[in-house]
Design a protein around this motif. Sequence first.
Motif, PDB file in Angstrom:
ATOM      1  N   SER A  80       5.521  72.367 -79.085  1.00 39.89           N
ATOM      2  CA  SER A  80       4.465  73.332 -78.745  1.00 39.89           C
ATOM      3  C   SER A  80       4.404  74.494 -79.736  1.00 39.89           C
ATOM      4  CB  SER A  80       4.677  73.857 -77.326  1.00 39.89           C
ATOM      5  OG  SER A  80       5.855  74.666 -77.262  1.00 39.89           O
ATOM      6  N   LEU A  81       5.511  74.771 -80.459  1.00 38.47           N
ATOM      7  CA  LEU A  81       5.569  75.888 -81.403  1.00 38.47           C
ATOM      8  C   LEU A  81       5.061  75.532 -82.792  1.00 38.47           C
ATOM      9  CD1 LEU A  81       9.097  77.313 -80.483  1.00 38.47           C
ATOM     10  CD2 LEU A  81       6.875  78.233 -79.778  1.00 38.47           C
ATOM     11  N   VAL A  82       4.953  74.241 -83.092  1.00 38.40           N
ATOM     12  CA  VAL A  82       4.545  73.799 -84.430  1.00 38.40           C
ATOM     13  C   VAL A  82       3.093  74.184 -84.702  1.00 38.40           C
ATOM     14  CG1 VAL A  82       4.180  71.788 -85.921  1.00 38.40           C
ATOM     15  CG2 VAL A  82       6.184  71.886 -84.423  1.00 38.40           C
ATOM     16  N   LYS A  83       2.857  74.784 -85.895  1.00 42.65           N
ATOM     17  CA  LYS A  83       1.507  75.191 -86.284  1.00 42.65           C
ATOM     18  C   LYS A  83       1.079  74.543 -87.601  1.00 42.65           C
ATOM     19  CE  LYS A  83       1.610  79.604 -83.828  1.00 42.65           C
ATOM     20  NZ  LYS A  83       1.422  81.074 -83.931  1.00 42.65           N
ATOM     21  N   SER A  84       1.738  73.449 -87.961  1.00 40.73           N
ATOM     22  CA  SER A  84       1.408  72.741 -89.198  1.00 40.73           C
ATOM     23  C   SER A  84       0.190  71.846 -88.998  1.00 40.73           C
ATOM     24  CB  SER A  84       2.596  71.888 -89.642  1.00 40.73           C
ATOM     25  OG  SER A  84       3.740  72.694 -89.849  1.00 40.73           O
ATOM     26  N   ARG A  85      -0.512  71.564 -90.095  1.00 33.23           N
ATOM     27  CA  ARG A  85      -1.665  70.660 -90.015  1.00 33.23           C
ATOM     28  C   ARG A  85      -1.194  69.233 -89.797  1.00 33.23           C
ATOM     29  NH1 ARG A  85      -4.243  67.134 -93.054  1.00 33.23           N
ATOM     30  NH2 ARG A  85      -2.729  67.445 -94.734  1.00 33.23           N
TER      31      ARG A  85
END
Length: 222
Positions: free
Chosen positions: A45-50
Amino acid sequence: NFGVHLMKDGLSVDMLVITVSGEQSTKDINVTADEYGKGLENFVSLVKSRKFVLNICKEPSTKKIVKILTNDYVECFELVAPCNFQAELKMGQVKEVSVSTPGQNCSSPTHQLGKCVLDWRMVRDGCPGLKIFGGVGVKEFKEMRARRKKEKEHMRKASSRTKIIKVGKHKRRLRCGECEGCKRANCGACRNCKDMRCFGGRGTRAQACEGRKCMGMVGGKG
């Protein structure tokens, strides 16, 4: 603070690759299956990668661990995990999901895309923008599933029409005579046809043409 910022920036790179070994890092700390599932859910849920590649080498338990992987940033999600991984995906921005296994043999006799690792039914509703699943367009994948379901139903019906006779102490199944395979003519080119006396063979194999396999006998039991 430096550690917090480093972690935050690391989860925001264009492509993030994470490998989870599934092994306990120390004997002093015993992570339960529930803690593993909750920890994985929180991290995803914390991942903000494309693009996000998640490599699960091993599940900590052979039993199914319920997981709901939620994310609102990832557009391309690649999952490498054992067949018993199983999770529900809720990814609002994801457009492509790739699925593969890390080399282990599947415990199921019928390893299938959309059934092993990630069940398609646990993906379709939580990923409304999904266009590609397992390297196949979603529309094409749905058509493949529909064809597979139709074939299974056809085999089930053909199997129910197959007659069983008793020859001595043994039981023998007869061809249904109604399926596409039964109605097809001998090809004359396969190894079974070439062995037939009508095609100049010795007649020792006593096997039907490879193109004339009865669907009832293929899908039935016994």
